[in-house]
Design an enzyme around this catalytic site. Structure first.
Site, short mmCIF file in Angstrom:
data_model
loop_
_atom_site.label_atom_id
_atom_site.label_comp_id
_atom_site.label_asym_id
_atom_site.label_seq_id
_atom_site.Cartn_x
_atom_site.Cartn_y
_atom_site.Cartn_z
N ALA A 36 0.84 -1.20 0.00
CA ALA A 36 0.00 0.00 0.00
C ALA A 36 0.87 1.24 0.00
CB ALA A 36 -0.90 0.01 1.23
N TYR A 48 6.00 11.79 5.17
CA TYR A 48 5.13 10.65 4.84
C TYR A 48 5.32 10.27 3.37
CZ TYR A 48 0.80 8.03 4.11
OH TYR A 48 -0.13 7.07 3.77
#
Ligand code: UDP
Length: 321
Positions: free
Chosen positions: A117, A149
């Site tokens: 993912a 991130y």
């Protein structure tokens, strides 16, 4: 088949676990409940083909054992959510990079079918819309924690593709765009459960910035359908796919819709990004996926529209309030 889902007690992971069990598959979950919750998998715990360990994927021995037992590895465990990233960048970077490194290493040792993912966040603030899989990443400065991130997930993608190129690992990278549905928590920033919770509680609906920024929200059931179909597609090995809706809505439109449907007494309150996330925060104006690559491979397109998504989130929040 047997599937390992890392992060299987999380929002997307628990829906994937359920869908695989419904198909008659066997599911193993590893989740440390850091952002996931045991409540998300409570209803699965008495199913015969369901096995889980509450532990971190950094427990190499456990991870190897579960990878060994599985035919397919779905790696969903990660630190996600803008609030979490901004407040705890160390955890974000370390979990996302070290965790994926271990998962890929274990999967490669056993040549397991692997799905990793990733996130639309890797496109950063690119204005080259809609985002195509091989488009450029445009990230902000390292002094802005948000981009850690995107950078950590980009490393995950590089590593997955490198394992494919160098060792023939049958791996596919899934770039999830804004995904929503029951079991998503607003605690880490996600806008829809936050707005719905605020409206149902009669509290102000907090729009960050001027609210003119837009997103495309995809129902988790549509996302899961794409993931399940990709498992059996060898053409997808070594490839990256966008998975998301292309129907854009501005955040202020979303707030107005939520207020009208579920909380007419709530006011819409504009909150600056600085107030919401501290100094040095950078948001992005628009985020729209190009999903042609996925459509061409499996004929996928999302079916659930925004009103239906909101209704399912409301039903879930009401039940669990
Ligand atoms: N947002 C908002 N109010 C909130 C939470 C989020 O206006 O209480 C905004 C946020 O600034 C962003 C959009 O909603 O522009 C989507 O935020 P989310 O964190 O859900 O996802 P992402 O920023 O990763 O797209």
């Amino acid at each position: 088949m047997k599937h390992l889902i890392t992060g299987g007690a999380g929002f997307i992971g628990s829906h994937l676990a359920e869908a695989l069990l419904d198909k008659g598959e066997t599911v193993f979950v590893i989740d440390d409940l850091s952002t996931g919750s045991i409540v998300n998998i409570d209803h699965l715990r008495d199913r015969d083909n369901f096995h889980y360990a509450i532990d971190t994927i950094l427990n190499e021995q456990l991870l190897s054992e579960y990878v060994d037992r599985a035919d397919v590895v779905h790696h969903l465990a990660a630190a996600v959510g803008v609030r979490l990233i901004v407040e705890d960048p160390v955890r974000t970077i370390e979990t996302n990079i070290a965790g994926t490194d271990l998962v890929l290493r274990a999967a490669a040792k056993k040549k397991r079918r692997t799905l990793i993912a990733s996130t639309s966040e890797v496109y950063g603030k690119s204005s080259d819309l809609p985002f195509v899989e091989d488009g450029d990443m445009v990230l902000g400065a390292t002094t802005r924690a948000r981009w850690s991130y995107a950078a950590s997930k980009a490393i995950d993608e590089f590593l997955a593709l490198a394992y494919h190129a160098q060792f023939g690992l049958p791996v596919t990278v899934l770039r999830f765009f804004n995904t929503v549905g029951p079991r998503q928590t607003g605690r880490y920033g996600m806008v829809i459960p936050r707005f719905v919770g605020q409206a149902l509680g009669g509290e102000p609906i907090t729009v960050y910035g001027d609210g003119k920024q837009s997103r495309c929200f995809c129902d988790v059931s549509d996302v899961i359908r794409a993931v399940m179909e990709l498992v059996d597609r060898p053409e997808s090995h070594g490839q990256v796919y966008n998975i998301g809706s292309t129907e854009e809505i501005t955040i202020v439109e979303l707030a107005e819709k939520v207020r009208k449907l579920f909380g007419p007494d709530s006011e819409i309150e504009f909150v600056s990004f600085e107030e919401a996330y501290g100094p040095n925060f950078e948001d992005l104006k628009r985020r729209v996926p190009d999903t042609n690559k996925l459509h061409e491979l499996i004929g996928w397109e999302p079916k659930v529209k925004i009103d239906e998504i909101l209704n399912s989130v409301v039903a879930y929040i009401r039940k669990n309030m």
